[in-house]
Design a protein around this motif. Structure first.
Motif, PDB file in Angstrom:
ATOM      1  N   ILE A  66      -7.439  -4.373  10.843  1.00  0.00           N
ATOM      2  CA  ILE A  66      -6.225  -3.941  10.630  1.00  0.00           C
ATOM      3  C   ILE A  66      -5.376  -3.983  12.088  1.00  0.00           C
ATOM      4  O   ILE A  66      -4.341  -4.287  12.477  1.00  0.00           O
ATOM      5  CB  ILE A  66      -6.297  -2.761  10.091  1.00  0.00           C
ATOM      6  N   TRP A  67      -6.077  -3.366  13.200  1.00  0.00           N
ATOM      7  CA  TRP A  67      -5.869  -3.242  14.399  1.00  0.00           C
ATOM      8  C   TRP A  67      -5.444  -4.632  15.032  1.00  0.00           C
ATOM      9  O   TRP A  67      -4.319  -4.861  15.633  1.00  0.00           O
ATOM     10  CB  TRP A  67      -6.927  -2.750  15.316  1.00  0.00           C
ATOM     11  N   SER A  68      -6.167  -5.497  14.734  1.00  0.00           N
ATOM     12  CA  SER A  68      -5.942  -6.973  15.120  1.00  0.00           C
ATOM     13  C   SER A  68      -4.983  -7.575  14.819  1.00  0.00           C
ATOM     14  O   SER A  68      -4.141  -8.353  15.275  1.00  0.00           O
ATOM     15  CB  SER A  68      -7.286  -7.772  15.300  1.00  0.00           C
ATOM     16  N   GLN A  69      -4.663  -7.254  13.333  1.00  0.00           N
ATOM     17  CA  GLN A  69      -3.326  -7.809  12.860  1.00  0.00           C
ATOM     18  C   GLN A  69      -2.135  -6.986  12.691  1.00  0.00           C
ATOM     19  O   GLN A  69      -1.190  -7.269  11.998  1.00  0.00           O
ATOM     20  CB  GLN A  69      -3.901  -8.269  11.145  1.00  0.00           C
ATOM     21  N   ILE A  70      -1.996  -6.038  13.287  1.00  0.00           N
ATOM     22  CA  ILE A  70      -1.128  -4.745  13.243  1.00  0.00           C
ATOM     23  C   ILE A  70       0.360  -5.586  13.449  1.00  0.00           C
ATOM     24  O   ILE A  70       1.458  -5.053  12.974  1.00  0.00           O
ATOM     25  CB  ILE A  70      -1.279  -3.573  14.326  1.00  0.00           C
ATOM     26  N   ARG A  71       0.494  -6.782  14.202  1.00  0.00           N
ATOM     27  CA  ARG A  71       1.567  -7.178  14.454  1.00  0.00           C
ATOM     28  C   ARG A  71       2.023  -8.292  13.485  1.00  0.00           C
ATOM     29  O   ARG A  71       3.237  -8.549  13.290  1.00  0.00           O
ATOM     30  CB  ARG A  71       1.686  -8.043  15.800  1.00  0.00           C
ATOM     31  N   GLU A  72       1.095  -8.537  12.607  1.00  0.00           N
ATOM     32  CA  GLU A  72       1.536  -9.360  11.430  1.00  0.00           C
ATOM     33  C   GLU A  72       1.033  -8.710   9.983  1.00  0.00           C
ATOM     34  O   GLU A  72       0.923  -9.648   9.134  1.00  0.00           O
ATOM     35  CB  GLU A  72       0.492 -10.733  11.574  1.00  0.00           C
ATOM     36  N   PHE A  73       1.165  -7.658   9.800  1.00  0.00           N
ATOM     37  CA  PHE A  73       0.959  -6.890   8.702  1.00  0.00           C
ATOM     38  C   PHE A  73       1.862  -7.861   7.576  1.00  0.00           C
ATOM     39  O   PHE A  73       3.234  -7.995   7.871  1.00  0.00           O
ATOM     40  CB  PHE A  73       1.344  -5.656   8.442  1.00  0.00           C
ATOM     41  N   GLU A  74       1.474  -8.101   6.367  1.00  0.00           N
ATOM     42  CA  GLU A  74       2.326  -8.899   5.288  1.00  0.00           C
ATOM     43  C   GLU A  74       3.113  -7.332   4.823  1.00  0.00           C
ATOM     44  O   GLU A  74       2.941  -6.570   4.672  1.00  0.00           O
ATOM     45  CB  GLU A  74       1.364  -9.349   4.376  1.00  0.00           C
ATOM     46  N   SER A  75       4.313  -7.885   4.059  1.00  0.00           N
ATOM     47  CA  SER A  75       5.128  -7.016   3.514  1.00  0.00           C
ATOM     48  C   SER A  75       4.446  -6.227   2.530  1.00  0.00           C
ATOM     49  O   SER A  75       4.826  -5.009   2.392  1.00  0.00           O
ATOM     50  CB  SER A  75       6.413  -7.285   3.153  1.00  0.00           C
ATOM     51  N   ASP A  76       3.582  -6.796   1.916  1.00  0.00           N
ATOM     52  CA  ASP A  76       2.836  -6.071   0.515  1.00  0.00           C
ATOM     53  C   ASP A  76       1.683  -5.163   1.036  1.00  0.00           C
ATOM     54  O   ASP A  76       1.128  -4.503   0.449  1.00  0.00           O
ATOM     55  CB  ASP A  76       2.251  -7.061  -0.241  1.00  0.00           C
ATOM     56  N   ASP A  77       1.589  -5.136   2.466  1.00  0.00           N
ATOM     57  CA  ASP A  77       0.600  -3.981   3.205  1.00  0.00           C
ATOM     58  C   ASP A  77       1.216  -2.775   3.561  1.00  0.00           C
ATOM     59  O   ASP A  77       0.712  -2.161   4.290  1.00  0.00           O
ATOM     60  CB  ASP A  77      -0.230  -4.685   4.302  1.00  0.00           C
ATOM     61  N   ALA A  78       2.277  -2.299   2.583  1.00  0.00           N
ATOM     62  CA  ALA A  78       3.001  -1.169   3.115  1.00  0.00           C
ATOM     63  C   ALA A  78       2.220   0.391   3.043  1.00  0.00           C
ATOM     64  O   ALA A  78       2.034   0.756   4.261  1.00  0.00           O
ATOM     65  CB  ALA A  78       4.248  -1.063   2.290  1.00  0.00           C
ATOM     66  N   ALA A  79       1.419   0.245   2.172  1.00  0.00           N
ATOM     67  CA  ALA A  79       0.605   1.603   2.226  1.00  0.00           C
ATOM     68  C   ALA A  79      -0.591   1.569   3.206  1.00  0.00           C
ATOM     69  O   ALA A  79      -0.462   2.715   3.857  1.00  0.00           O
ATOM     70  CB  ALA A  79      -0.175   1.650   0.956  1.00  0.00           C
ATOM     71  N   ARG A  80      -1.128   0.365   3.692  1.00  0.00           N
ATOM     72  CA  ARG A  80      -2.085   0.261   4.507  1.00  0.00           C
ATOM     73  C   ARG A  80      -1.190   0.571   5.770  1.00  0.00           C
ATOM     74  O   ARG A  80      -1.894   1.202   6.841  1.00  0.00           O
ATOM     75  CB  ARG A  80      -2.818  -1.000   4.542  1.00  0.00           C
ATOM     76  N   ARG A  81      -0.286  -0.165   6.008  1.00  0.00           N
ATOM     77  CA  ARG A  81       0.542   0.124   7.340  1.00  0.00           C
ATOM     78  C   ARG A  81       1.151   1.589   7.612  1.00  0.00           C
ATOM     79  O   ARG A  81       0.580   2.007   8.609  1.00  0.00           O
ATOM     80  CB  ARG A  81       1.632  -1.048   7.151  1.00  0.00           C
ATOM     81  N   HIS A  82       1.320   2.219   6.653  1.00  0.00           N
ATOM     82  CA  HIS A  82       1.913   3.629   6.783  1.00  0.00           C
ATOM     83  C   HIS A  82       0.625   4.540   7.109  1.00  0.00           C
ATOM     84  O   HIS A  82       0.888   5.256   7.968  1.00  0.00           O
ATOM     85  CB  HIS A  82       2.507   3.817   5.263  1.00  0.00           C
ATOM     86  N   THR A  83      -0.230   4.347   6.416  1.00  0.00           N
ATOM     87  CA  THR A  83      -1.480   5.193   6.773  1.00  0.00           C
ATOM     88  C   THR A  83      -1.947   5.069   8.227  1.00  0.00           C
ATOM     89  O   THR A  83      -2.521   5.996   8.860  1.00  0.00           O
ATOM     90  CB  THR A  83      -2.630   5.121   5.509  1.00  0.00           C
ATOM     91  N   PHE A  84      -2.026   3.555   8.447  1.00  0.00           N
ATOM     92  CA  PHE A  84      -2.593   3.328   9.988  1.00  0.00           C
ATOM     93  C   PHE A  84      -1.729   3.927  10.809  1.00  0.00           C
ATOM     94  O   PHE A  84      -2.103   4.487  11.779  1.00  0.00           O
ATOM     95  CB  PHE A  84      -2.592   1.778   9.947  1.00  0.00           C
ATOM     96  N   TYR A  85      -0.460   3.811  10.914  1.00  0.00           N
ATOM     97  CA  TYR A  85       0.500   4.308  11.752  1.00  0.00           C
ATOM     98  C   TYR A  85       0.340   5.936  11.596  1.00  0.00           C
ATOM     99  O   TYR A  85       0.541   6.635  12.770  1.00  0.00           O
ATOM    100  CB  TYR A  85       2.053   4.201  11.577  1.00  0.00           C
ATOM    101  N   GLN A  86       0.146   6.400  10.492  1.00  0.00           N
ATOM    102  CA  GLN A  86       0.531   8.004  10.414  1.00  0.00           C
ATOM    103  C   GLN A  86      -0.912   8.510  11.106  1.00  0.00           C
ATOM    104  O   GLN A  86      -0.796   9.475  11.706  1.00  0.00           O
ATOM    105  CB  GLN A  86       0.554   8.269   8.964  1.00  0.00           C
TER     106      GLN A  86
END
Length: 161
Positions: A66-86
């Protein structure tokens, strides 16, 4: 010879006043020392929490991905992205509040600001922040907004990819 009660009373009042002043100086010193110890403990606790977050990313292959791909999250990764940032922004909000209360070294807090600016440059951060901004204290949200403005004017930070 009779005692001069007025003189004895005056000496007593001066002695009492002097004792009060000495006590106040002593208490002020104790409060300063207690604040220093509290600041050190809060800084230690926050740095340990940061270390734990970093070690989680290091020890967990999925988090490292997740950390290595933070710049390339796919749009369907919204939940993972949100919790990671949060998870990170709650830690940064704690640092901000401790610094605001004078319980955290502002120079150490500079590294947190740099990471916020790095996050601000990621692909989906704007979507995260526009939805999550209201979940944070107004002062912290304004601080993050300022970091976002700063990120827009800085060169891209170096990230190992």
């Amino acid at each position: 010879m009779t005692p001069n009660w007025d003189a004895i009373g005056a000496v007593g009042e001066i002695t009492g006043a002097l004792a009060v002043v000495i006590t106040l100086f002593y208490l002020a010193r104790q409060v300063r020392e207690s604040t220093r110890v509290t600041r050190a403990e809060m800084t230690k606790d926050l740095l340990l929490a940061s270390r734990t977050a970093i070690m989680d990313v290091t020890a967990n292959d999925r988090l490292a991905e997740i950390w290595s791909q933070i710049r390339e999250f796919e749009s369907d990764d919204a939940a993972r992205r949100h919790t990671f940032y949060q998870s990170f922004f709650r830690l940064y909000e704690l640092q901000f509040n401790l610094a605001k209360a004078g319980l955290f070294d502002e120079e150490i807090g500079h590294s947190y600001a740099l990471v916020i600016r790095m996050f601000a440059r990621t692909k989906y951060f704007d979507a995260y922040w526009s939805g999550a901004r209201g979940e944070f204290h107004e002062d912290f949200a304004a601080y993050v907004d300022e970091q976002i403005r700063m990120a827009a004017t800085e060169d891209e930070p170096a990230l190992e990819e």
